[in-house]
Scaffold this motif. Structure first.
Motif, PDB file in Angstrom:
ATOM      1  N   VAL A 118      83.803  15.817 143.662  1.00 51.49           N
ATOM      2  CA  VAL A 118      84.035  15.716 145.143  1.00 51.49           C
ATOM      3  C   VAL A 118      85.221  15.150 145.345  1.00 51.49           C
ATOM      4  CG1 VAL A 118      81.567  15.052 144.640  1.00 51.49           C
ATOM      5  CG2 VAL A 118      83.785  12.723 144.278  1.00 51.49           C
ATOM      6  N   GLU A 119      85.728  15.544 146.806  1.00 54.12           N
ATOM      7  CA  GLU A 119      87.448  15.257 147.577  1.00 54.12           C
ATOM      8  C   GLU A 119      86.832  13.747 148.143  1.00 54.12           C
ATOM      9  OE1 GLU A 119      88.447  19.183 148.698  1.00 54.12           O
ATOM     10  OE2 GLU A 119      88.581  20.057 146.893  1.00 54.12           O
ATOM     11  N   VAL A 120      85.658  14.086 149.257  1.00 58.93           N
ATOM     12  CA  VAL A 120      85.555  12.982 150.159  1.00 58.93           C
ATOM     13  C   VAL A 120      84.800  11.894 149.098  1.00 58.93           C
ATOM     14  CG1 VAL A 120      84.695  11.987 152.138  1.00 58.93           C
ATOM     15  CG2 VAL A 120      86.042  14.255 152.079  1.00 58.93           C
ATOM     16  N   LEU A 121      84.978  10.621 148.908  1.00 59.80           N
ATOM     17  CA  LEU A 121      83.670  10.097 148.276  1.00 59.80           C
ATOM     18  C   LEU A 121      83.081   8.930 148.764  1.00 59.80           C
ATOM     19  CD1 LEU A 121      87.158   8.056 146.223  1.00 59.80           C
ATOM     20  CD2 LEU A 121      85.662  10.240 146.062  1.00 59.80           C
ATOM     21  N   CYS A 122      82.317   8.930 148.957  1.00 62.23           N
ATOM     22  CA  CYS A 122      81.269   7.919 150.074  1.00 62.23           C
ATOM     23  C   CYS A 122      80.999   6.292 150.157  1.00 62.23           C
ATOM     24  CB  CYS A 122      79.304   7.966 149.913  1.00 62.23           C
ATOM     25  SG  CYS A 122      80.164   9.979 150.294  1.00 62.23           S
TER      26      CYS A 122
ATOM     27  N   THR B  92     102.472   8.635 135.218  1.00 63.24           N
ATOM     28  CA  THR B  92     101.209   8.204 136.535  1.00 63.24           C
ATOM     29  C   THR B  92     101.197   8.887 136.841  1.00 63.24           C
ATOM     30  OG1 THR B  92     103.590   7.223 137.091  1.00 63.24           O
ATOM     31  CG2 THR B  92     102.423   6.326 135.603  1.00 63.24           C
ATOM     32  N   VAL B  93     100.073   9.830 138.016  1.00 63.49           N
ATOM     33  CA  VAL B  93     100.004   9.999 138.659  1.00 63.49           C
ATOM     34  C   VAL B  93      99.322   9.613 140.149  1.00 63.49           C
ATOM     35  CG1 VAL B  93      98.484  12.901 139.488  1.00 63.49           C
ATOM     36  CG2 VAL B  93      99.506  12.225 137.100  1.00 63.49           C
ATOM     37  N   SER B  94      99.400   9.882 141.386  1.00 66.24           N
ATOM     38  CA  SER B  94      98.340   9.724 142.433  1.00 66.24           C
ATOM     39  C   SER B  94      97.839  10.515 143.093  1.00 66.24           C
ATOM     40  CB  SER B  94      99.136   8.519 142.510  1.00 66.24           C
ATOM     41  OG  SER B  94     100.009   8.781 144.044  1.00 66.24           O
ATOM     42  N   GLN B  95      96.979   9.669 143.696  1.00 62.70           N
ATOM     43  CA  GLN B  95      95.836  11.115 144.647  1.00 62.70           C
ATOM     44  C   GLN B  95      95.211   9.683 145.333  1.00 62.70           C
ATOM     45  OE1 GLN B  95      93.556  14.057 142.575  1.00 62.70           O
ATOM     46  NE2 GLN B  95      93.013  14.720 144.172  1.00 62.70           N
ATOM     47  N   VAL B  96      95.197  10.172 146.617  1.00 64.43           N
ATOM     48  CA  VAL B  96      95.163   9.518 148.312  1.00 64.43           C
ATOM     49  C   VAL B  96      93.207  10.026 148.293  1.00 64.43           C
ATOM     50  CG1 VAL B  96      94.861   9.475 150.711  1.00 64.43           C
ATOM     51  CG2 VAL B  96      96.685   9.260 148.978  1.00 64.43           C
ATOM     52  N   PHE B  97      91.600   9.600 148.249  1.00 63.93           N
ATOM     53  CA  PHE B  97      90.895  10.238 148.456  1.00 63.93           C
ATOM     54  C   PHE B  97      90.119   9.565 149.907  1.00 63.93           C
ATOM     55  CE2 PHE B  97      91.325  10.527 143.961  1.00 63.93           C
ATOM     56  CZ  PHE B  97      90.857  11.811 143.923  1.00 63.93           C
ATOM     57  N   GLU B  98      89.512  10.215 150.542  1.00 64.49           N
ATOM     58  CA  GLU B  98      88.811   9.489 151.877  1.00 64.49           C
ATOM     59  C   GLU B  98      87.314   8.798 151.341  1.00 64.49           C
ATOM     60  OE1 GLU B  98      90.024   9.072 154.704  1.00 64.49           O
ATOM     61  OE2 GLU B  98      91.917   9.926 154.469  1.00 64.49           O
ATOM     62  N   VAL B  99      87.366   7.933 151.729  1.00 59.89           N
ATOM     63  CA  VAL B  99      86.182   7.143 151.853  1.00 59.89           C
ATOM     64  C   VAL B  99      85.244   6.906 152.620  1.00 59.89           C
ATOM     65  CG1 VAL B  99      84.737   5.382 150.599  1.00 59.89           C
ATOM     66  CG2 VAL B  99      87.057   5.878 149.235  1.00 59.89           C
ATOM     67  N   ARG B 100      84.017   7.776 153.339  1.00 59.77           N
ATOM     68  CA  ARG B 100      83.506   7.436 154.680  1.00 59.77           C
ATOM     69  C   ARG B 100      82.383   7.025 154.764  1.00 59.77           C
ATOM     70  NH1 ARG B 100      84.615  13.563 156.666  1.00 59.77           N
ATOM     71  NH2 ARG B 100      87.103  13.183 156.589  1.00 59.77           N
ATOM     72  N   GLU B 101      81.728   6.456 155.359  1.00 57.10           N
ATOM     73  CA  GLU B 101      80.018   5.619 155.749  1.00 57.10           C
ATOM     74  C   GLU B 101      79.628   7.226 155.338  1.00 57.10           C
ATOM     75  OE1 GLU B 101      80.144   1.129 157.305  1.00 57.10           O
ATOM     76  OE2 GLU B 101      80.536   2.823 158.885  1.00 57.10           O
ATOM     77  N   ALA B 102      78.164   6.437 155.776  1.00 56.89           N
ATOM     78  CA  ALA B 102      76.845   8.078 155.873  1.00 56.89           C
ATOM     79  C   ALA B 102      75.735   7.233 156.595  1.00 56.89           C
ATOM     80  CB  ALA B 102      76.420   8.497 154.406  1.00 56.89           C
ATOM     81  N   PRO B 103      76.654   7.095 158.116  1.00 57.95           N
ATOM     82  CA  PRO B 103      75.752   6.741 159.212  1.00 57.95           C
ATOM     83  C   PRO B 103      74.243   7.615 159.357  1.00 57.95           C
ATOM     84  CG  PRO B 103      77.375   7.498 160.395  1.00 57.95           C
ATOM     85  CD  PRO B 103      77.668   7.289 158.445  1.00 57.95           C
TER      86      PRO B 103
ATOM     87  N   ASP C   5      80.033  12.908 166.090  1.00 57.81           N
ATOM     88  CA  ASP C   5      81.218  13.809 165.104  1.00 57.81           C
ATOM     89  C   ASP C   5      81.505  13.203 163.937  1.00 57.81           C
ATOM     90  OD1 ASP C   5      82.694  11.599 166.580  1.00 57.81           O
ATOM     91  OD2 ASP C   5      83.627  13.256 167.557  1.00 57.81           O
ATOM     92  N   ASN C   6      79.677  12.531 163.420  1.00 56.03           N
ATOM     93  CA  ASN C   6      80.544  11.565 162.206  1.00 56.03           C
ATOM     94  C   ASN C   6      80.832  12.653 160.735  1.00 56.03           C
ATOM     95  OD1 ASN C   6      80.540   9.263 163.717  1.00 56.03           O
ATOM     96  ND2 ASN C   6      78.317   9.277 163.446  1.00 56.03           N
ATOM     97  N   TYR C   7      80.448  13.575 160.840  1.00 54.52           N
ATOM     98  CA  TYR C   7      79.932  14.515 159.619  1.00 54.52           C
ATOM     99  C   TYR C   7      80.629  15.680 160.305  1.00 54.52           C
ATOM    100  CZ  TYR C   7      76.489  11.126 157.689  1.00 54.52           C
ATOM    101  OH  TYR C   7      75.979  10.349 157.507  1.00 54.52           O
ATOM    102  N   ASP C   8      81.184  16.443 159.426  1.00 56.42           N
ATOM    103  CA  ASP C   8      82.455  17.404 159.480  1.00 56.42           C
ATOM    104  C   ASP C   8      81.141  18.865 159.990  1.00 56.42           C
ATOM    105  OD1 ASP C   8      84.617  16.286 158.487  1.00 56.42           O
ATOM    106  OD2 ASP C   8      83.705  16.756 156.623  1.00 56.42           O
TER     107      ASP C   8
ATOM    108  N   GLY D 273      81.761  16.346 150.051  1.00 55.58           N
ATOM    109  CA  GLY D 273      81.391  15.096 149.632  1.00 55.58           C
ATOM    110  C   GLY D 273      79.752  15.050 149.951  1.00 55.58           C
ATOM    111  N   THR D 274      79.475  14.503 148.709  1.00 56.26           N
ATOM    112  CA  THR D 274      77.723  15.356 148.671  1.00 56.26           C
ATOM    113  C   THR D 274      77.395  14.049 149.854  1.00 56.26           C
ATOM    114  OG1 THR D 274      78.252  13.714 146.161  1.00 56.26           O
ATOM    115  CG2 THR D 274      78.267  16.280 146.358  1.00 56.26           C
ATOM    116  N   CYS D 275      77.362  12.760 149.764  1.00 57.26           N
ATOM    117  CA  CYS D 275      77.575  11.735 150.469  1.00 57.26           C
ATOM    118  C   CYS D 275      76.373  12.536 152.149  1.00 57.26           C
ATOM    119  CB  CYS D 275      77.876  10.301 150.770  1.00 57.26           C
ATOM    120  SG  CYS D 275      79.500  10.149 151.170  1.00 57.26           S
TER     121      CYS D 275
END
Length: 634
Positions: A34-38, A103-114, A135-138, A180-182
């Motif tokens: 997953v690239e988008v976290l929930c 060390t490796v860093s990566q930014v993830f987007e955490v989104r709600e599931a309204p 327009d909350n979802y893609d 994302g899967t959420c």
């Protein structure tokens, strides 16, 4: 392990960060990348290709770039985020090579599931329109609940869909993120819209006739779920002036604020949420009514679009006339001066629809003198004459003028009133006659009424007071004359003690009461119709008290005529005194005593003639005295 920690503490990171072959990925609980976290969903981080042994791989789940790298506490690789946002995840791992630690860093987007927000509009032919309201979802998918394939949709978009059969369906909308899967899920049940029947305007009523007036439509055969546009004829076509929304029942009333000074056609037309219109209703025209007053008449004129049917002319709630639909005027001649009338015109079409004008109030006027009133006169219990005037039908009086004639003399004005009844407080009852005129609401004076003369009664004692002769004048004023007269004897409270009916104008009462000092008489005259009555004045006859004195008495104890006592009628009390030959009072008594027994101070007096004096008093306080001699016999 110890070597790794020592390396971290020394902050030896910069070389490894620059190497592109070092990476890690996020996976959901199903092992999917997953690239988008929930929010609320557990994820696991793992280096790419599983190059690093698990014991040599550490993660900082919320690392702020540019800050010191903390010392990891454990090798836990799973984490659940509870708040949406952007999170930098830092991997600390030994990939081998010239450095012990990378060390490796990566930014993830955490989104709600309204829950997705959407609305459903029902359209004709079993169609629905689903509008995504956020327009909350893609992207979104819509499952229309009929077993067919789901339909993809974009944020803030509208999708139309038609079912094959009429029924109830559950629509499910799922919102999802790319990578994302959420997902957010929302459902709603819809009943497909049945076809719209042709509506019917049953009534059109003008509530206010004005440039900014008001009318009301009574609609039938509506189908809940449709809107209805109201259209008005503008001279060349029907144009929409209003829309009736949120229809929940098959019939309703709807008000419009429009110009109602002219007759205009209206219709309604169903329209669904998709903008499709259907067969319109019947057209119906408003009615613009005008009323004008003329001399003794009121003229109505009205304007309406042509139709097939009839017009009803209604006055004060009652139908006066039914006219053809080609008529546009009516004249009402059955009006009374000064009276206000409320008119409305009702158009009844062949299809049963009804159009009603606004109420128009018109006041009638006239310069014609009204017809004569009818007059009835009677004495009241105070011997005053009450004059009652009955107006011609439909007339109203603003003033009544009364004239009186005494014992056949000329009529003279005695008063006026704004009522239809007048009381003449004549001082002494005598034979009188009356006539009246009235001023109607238009200030026109009527001709004289009939002459009305109340019965005038006189009484005279006859036969030494043992009879009373009553004579009276005939009542004048009944249209059909007098059917009969009734002599009434009244008590002091004017209750009837006795009555005698006869046809003449005299009566002799020979059955006089022995108990009533005053005899109160009056005459009731009954009209030929048997219902109308009038009364004479009341006359009072004062009866004389009567005393019966014996010429002698025999006080010998045989029970017959043993005492000197007074008898009579109509007295309340008396005082009796007896004198001897020397003028001394030897007895004094009243009506309460047993009478004189011929003794004085307990001793018998000798036979002979004795002088007496009696003073009697009646119920009204009148006294009567009498003297004479009484003979005492032994």
């Amino acid at each position: 392990m110890k070597h790794l920690l020592y390396i971290v503490l020394l902050f030896i990171t910069f070389t490894s960060q620059a190497q592109n072959d070092r990476c890690f990925q996020a996976y959901n609980q199903q092992g999917e990348e997953v690239e988008v976290l929930c929010v609320g969903q557990q994820v696991e981080f793992q280096d790419c290709g599983d190059q690093v042994p698990d014991e040599n791989e550490y993660y900082i789940f919320d690392y702020e770039k540019g800050t010191a790298i903390p010392t990891p506490a454990s090798t836990i690789k799973t984490h659940t985020y509870t708040t949406p946002g952007s999170y930098r995840v830092l991997q600390i791992a030994n990939y081998g090579g010239s450095t012990l630690t990378d060390t490796v860093s990566q930014v993830f987007e955490v989104r709600e599931a309204p829950v997705p927000d959407f609305t459903i509009s029902r359209c004709a032919n079993r169609a629905v329109s689903v509008a995504i309201m956020d327009d909350n979802y893609d992207s979104y998918t819509i499952d229309f609940g009929d077993g067919q394939q789901s339909v993809s949709s974009l944020p803030n978009s509208t999708t139309q869909y038609s079912y094959n059969t009429q029924g109830d369906y559950t629509i499910t909308v799922t919102g999802s993120y790319t990578g994302g899967t959420c997902a957010g899920i929302n459902t709603s049940t819809v009943t497909t819209l049945p076809p719209a029947p042709q509506p019917f305007i049953h009534n059109l009523t003008v509530l206010e006739q004005a440039a900014n007036g008001q009318l009301q439509l009574a609609l039938q055969d509506l189908q809940p779920g449709y809107d209805y546009v109201v259209q008005q004829w503008n001279g060349s076509t029907f144009g929409t002036i209003d829309t009736i929304q949120d229809v929940t029942q098959a019939s309703l009333s709807h008000s419009l604020q429009v110009n109602t000074t002219a007759g205009v056609q209206y219709l309604v037309k169903p329209i669904d949420a998709c903008g499709t219109t259907f067969a319109n209703s019947n057209s119906i025209s408003s009615i613009a009514l005008t009323g004008t007053s003329g001399n003794g008449l009121i003229t109505l004129s009205w304007q309406s679009a042509p139709f097939t049917g009839t017009f009803e002319i209604i006055r004060n709630g009652t139908v006066l006339e039914t006219l053809s639909s080609s008529t546009s005027t009516f004249t009402d001649t059955d009006v009374s001066c000064g009276q206000a009338y409320q008119y409305e015109v009702r158009g009844i079409a062949a299809n049963g629809s009804v159009s009603v004008s606004a109420l128009q109030e018109v006041q009638a006027f006239s310069t014609t003198a009204p017809a004569a009133p009818y007059l009835l006169t009677t004495f009241d219990l105070n011997n005053h004459v009450v004059i009652s005037m009955e107006l011609p039908q439909g007339e109203a009086a603003q003033q009544m003028n009364v004239e009186r004639s005494i014992t056949g003399g000329a009529f003279r004005f005695i008063g006026q009133t704004q009522q239809t009844e007048f009381t003449d407080e004549i001082v002494a009852p005598e034979q009188v006659c009356y006539r009246t005129t009235f001023l109607n609401a238009c200030a026109n004076t009527s001709s004289y009424s009939n002459i009305s003369c109340p019965t005038f009664l006189k009484a005279q004692k006859q036969d030494n007071g043992s009879a009373v002769l009553l004579t009276w004048s005939a009542y004048e004023g009944f249209p059909g004359g007098v059917r009969q007269y009734t002599v009434e004897l009244l008590d002091e409270n004017n209750n009837i003690l006795s009555s005698n009916s006869l046809n003449g104008t005299t009566f002799t009462d020979r059955s006089l009461s022995d108990e009533r000092q005053q005899l109160r008489y009056r005459i009731m005259a009954t009209a030929a119709n048997g219902t109308t009555v009038t009364y004479s004045n009341i006359v009072v006859v004062e009866q004389d008290l009567q005393l019966h004195v014996p010429s002698g008495f025999t006080p010998n104890g045989d029970g017959l005529n043993d005492t000197f006592e007074i008898k009579g009628r109509l007295y309340n009390s008396y005082n009796l005194q007896v004198y001897n030959s020397l003028g001394y009072v030897i007895y004094s008594g009243t009506e309460a005593d047993a009478g004189w027994d011929g003794t004085y101070e307990g001793k018998q007096l000798p036979a002979g003639a004795y002088v007496y004096k009696i003073t009697a008093r009646n119920s009204s306080g009148t006294t009567k005295s009498r003297t004479g001699t009484i003979t005492l016999l032994r």
